[in-house]
Design an enzyme around this catalytic site. Structure first.
Site, short mmCIF file in Angstrom:
data_model
loop_
_atom_site.label_atom_id
_atom_site.label_comp_id
_atom_site.label_asym_id
_atom_site.label_seq_id
_atom_site.Cartn_x
_atom_site.Cartn_y
_atom_site.Cartn_z
N TYR A 1 0.84 -1.18 0.00
CA TYR A 1 0.00 0.00 0.00
C TYR A 1 0.88 1.24 0.00
CZ TYR A 1 -3.13 3.69 1.58
OH TYR A 1 -3.83 4.88 1.68
N GLU B 1 -11.88 9.37 -1.99
CA GLU B 1 -12.70 9.62 -0.80
C GLU B 1 -13.69 10.75 -1.01
OE1 GLU B 1 -9.46 12.30 1.67
OE2 GLU B 1 -8.99 10.26 1.03
N ASP C 1 -3.08 5.50 -2.55
CA ASP C 1 -3.95 6.61 -2.15
C ASP C 1 -4.11 7.57 -3.33
OD1 ASP C 1 -5.29 8.59 -0.77
OD2 ASP C 1 -3.85 8.71 0.87
N CYS D 1 -5.93 13.78 6.91
CA CYS D 1 -5.84 12.36 7.26
C CYS D 1 -7.17 11.90 7.85
CB CYS D 1 -4.70 12.12 8.23
SG CYS D 1 -4.67 10.47 8.95
N ASP E 1 -0.33 15.45 5.91
CA ASP E 1 -1.30 14.93 4.95
C ASP E 1 -2.49 15.88 4.87
OD1 ASP E 1 -2.73 13.33 3.24
OD2 ASP E 1 -3.31 11.87 4.76
#
Length: 314
Positions: free
Chosen positions: A55, A127, A98, A135, A70
């Site tokens: 990841y 997202e 991501d 984050c 982040d």
């Protein structure tokens, strides 16, 4: 002239990383356990440990590439470039990456999908936070409307079809914190109907909530994000599998241990003027070059008749 190893070796045909990941997701007995890596070095260490999926953490990319938190500071080219570099280290090990909010409009989402898929990244997650995201385990996240979120997912799905390269689309929602579990589940079901392959409910608070979410979202494959110091309970791989999760991320495991180890070494060097060697000499220059593939590089050079890397390195 004698044939070299390169001319006689049989190579297996290229298999897209997305196809490898889809096989794992389709296996009822498989759990995809992914350590978070943020650069080539941490990825090499994870590969040497035997992980069969990785990841690429956005938080780790922001910290390592820019030295920044982040907070949507990393651009699409920086994020995609890092993901592609990691994916290129071992084509048989799929990389989930991501992709924040998709980096802007529907056109930006489409560009992200095209870039990631061209670089053989197996999957990306998008997202439902506002563009200036944070984050998922921080407080006070701003969430976009369901309609706006679904534009992102539909754009990702259409871009995947138009570019002709497969990539697994993971729909992530950060709405649990402010809108509750029912709304988070509703969003993920709608995202799946819009083309997403996997559901990622960020910030789950309890083991029972994990169980409830997986059951409510079935048969959609679900992802669990285990963040050190975050709000989600720490579940080991067996517990996560028993709850029904198909993918488990440990996104900041590399960041955590890099922080603690390097901080200790730097303070020791500052205070004492030198660093005491680790037991057995572990972590010396030989270990570092070997995990980065120095012997494989030399073998490749010899296989094509090169001589620049002849002779022992150590």
């Amino acid at each position: 002239m004698a044939q070299t190893d390169a001319t006689t070796k049989a190579y297996s045909p290229f298999r897209p990383a997305a196809a490898i990941l889809r096989e794992k997701l389709a296996d009822p007995d498989a759990l995809v356990l992914c350590p978070g890596v943020y650069d080539g070095f941490t990825a090499r260490i994870a590969l040497a440990a035997g992980f069969d999926a990785l990841y690429m953490t956005g938080a780790g990319t922001a910290a390592s590439v820019l030295g920044q938190p982040d907070l949507a500071i990393v651009s699409l080219p920086e994020m995609a470039g890092n993901a592609g570099m990691i994916a290129g280290l071992d084509r048989n090990v799929p990389v989930i990456a991501d992709a924040d909010t998709g980096f802007g409009s529907s056109l930006a989402v489409a560009r992200a999908v095209a870039l990631y898929s061209q670089l053989n990244v197996a999957a990306l997650h998008i997202e439902d936070q506002a563009f200036v995201k944070r984050c998922g385990h921080l407080r006070n996240k701003a969430i976009v409307s369901l309609d706006e979120y679904l534009v992102r997912i539909r754009a990702a799905n259409l871009a995947r079809q138009e570019c002709g390269r497969d990539i697994v689309i993971i729909a992530r929602t950060d709405s649990l914190q402010s809108l509750g579990l029912d709304e988070a589940i509703r969003r993920l079901k709608a995202a799946h109907a819009a083309g997403a392959d996997v559901a990622f409910l960020e910030g789950l608070l309890t083991k029972e909530q994990c169980r409830e979410a997986v059951q409510a979202l079935a048969p959609i494959p679900c992802l669990l994000n285990v963040v050190a110091g975050g709000v989600t309970p720490v579940l080991d791989a067996a517990e996560a599998k028993a709850l029904g999760f198909k993918i488990v991320l440990w996104p900041i495991v590399s960041l955590t241990y890099t922080y603690t180890s390097v901080k200790k070494a730097m303070q020791e060097l500052k205070d004492k003027g030198w660093c005491e060697p680790l037991p057995g000499g572990e972590g010396g220059i030989r270990d570092i070059f070997e995990v980065c593939g120095i012997e494989e590089a030399a073998r490749f050079d010899r296989s094509v008749g090169g001589s620049a890397l002849n002779g022992k390195f150590f």
